[in-house]
Design a protein around this motif. Sequence first.
Motif, short mmCIF file in Angstrom:
data_model
loop_
_atom_site.label_atom_id
_atom_site.label_comp_id
_atom_site.label_asym_id
_atom_site.label_seq_id
_atom_site.Cartn_x
_atom_site.Cartn_y
_atom_site.Cartn_z
N GLU A 76 0.86 -1.18 0.00
CA GLU A 76 0.00 0.00 0.00
C GLU A 76 0.90 1.23 0.00
O GLU A 76 1.71 1.43 0.91
CB GLU A 76 -0.93 0.05 1.21
N HIS A 77 0.74 2.05 -1.01
CA HIS A 77 1.44 3.33 -1.09
C HIS A 77 0.59 4.36 -0.36
O HIS A 77 -0.62 4.39 -0.51
CB HIS A 77 1.59 3.77 -2.55
N CYS A 105 0.21 4.64 3.01
CA CYS A 105 -0.56 3.82 3.95
C CYS A 105 -0.96 4.52 5.24
O CYS A 105 -1.80 4.00 5.98
CB CYS A 105 0.22 2.56 4.29
N ASP A 144 4.86 5.18 3.53
CA ASP A 144 4.30 6.52 3.64
C ASP A 144 5.46 7.46 3.94
O ASP A 144 6.48 7.03 4.50
CB ASP A 144 3.27 6.57 4.77
N ASP A 165 9.26 7.19 -0.11
CA ASP A 165 8.54 7.93 -1.13
C ASP A 165 8.07 6.93 -2.18
O ASP A 165 8.85 6.11 -2.66
CB ASP A 165 9.50 8.95 -1.76
N SER A 166 6.82 7.00 -2.56
CA SER A 166 6.28 6.07 -3.55
C SER A 166 6.97 6.17 -4.90
O SER A 166 7.00 5.21 -5.65
CB SER A 166 4.77 6.31 -3.73
N HIS A 180 10.80 4.27 -4.02
CA HIS A 180 10.64 3.29 -2.94
C HIS A 180 11.78 2.27 -2.94
O HIS A 180 12.52 2.15 -3.92
CB HIS A 180 9.28 2.60 -3.03
N VAL A 207 -1.58 -3.98 -5.35
CA VAL A 207 -1.06 -2.65 -5.06
C VAL A 207 -2.25 -1.75 -4.73
O VAL A 207 -3.22 -1.70 -5.48
CB VAL A 207 -0.30 -2.06 -6.28
N GLY A 237 -3.33 2.24 -3.36
CA GLY A 237 -2.88 3.62 -3.18
C GLY A 237 -4.08 4.53 -3.04
O GLY A 237 -4.37 5.31 -3.94
N LEU A 247 -3.40 8.58 -2.72
CA LEU A 247 -2.15 8.93 -3.37
C LEU A 247 -2.32 9.74 -4.64
O LEU A 247 -1.50 10.59 -4.95
CB LEU A 247 -1.41 7.62 -3.70
N LEU A 251 3.53 7.87 -11.06
CA LEU A 251 3.40 6.70 -10.19
C LEU A 251 3.43 5.41 -10.98
O LEU A 251 4.10 4.45 -10.62
CB LEU A 251 2.11 6.79 -9.37
#
Length: 178
Positions: free
Chosen positions: A103-104, A106, A126, A149-150, A153, A163, A165, A168, A177
Amino acid sequence: GILKCNKCKKQYPIISSVALIVHDLSSYLSIRAKLGGDLMLRTKNKTLKDFVKNALKKIKVQEDTSSLEENWVKIYQKSTNSSFYSKIIRLLNDLRESNLSIEHGCSIGTVTHNLAKKSGYAFGIDKSFYAIEQAKKKKTKNCDFFVADSLCHPFGKTKFDTVVGLNLLELIEPSDLL
């Protein structure tokens, strides 16, 4: 302690059990000066204290978002039983089992902890140290959290089966992204 990447030789601090896997700690702390002070107070190891101190020496203090991030933690804690999260958790329950999930963005890990129920292993990332610290308090065996950082990462080209997000896309350009 300090987490070291064998490939690139970069080092990342682990403070209060939270790994800060950020490209440039000074840059990260430049908008979180209060957090920098908190990290110094929490660090007992001289090597780690010097690591943080060196990062703080290089910062050019901008607007400090530390208090804002702490407030968001409280807001997310109060909303964990909201109808929004209930709906998301129902949707997650409908997913098929997966080996690896992420989870981006999160925050405090509400969704990530539930994602772990359908995954061999789940990660949450996060940018907020305070949120990740809170997420790690609920110990789930097959789940871990990092400050990252997404867009940069620590997972490289790792393929994830699931996945998520949720919050986000209003913060990051979707094409960046993807």
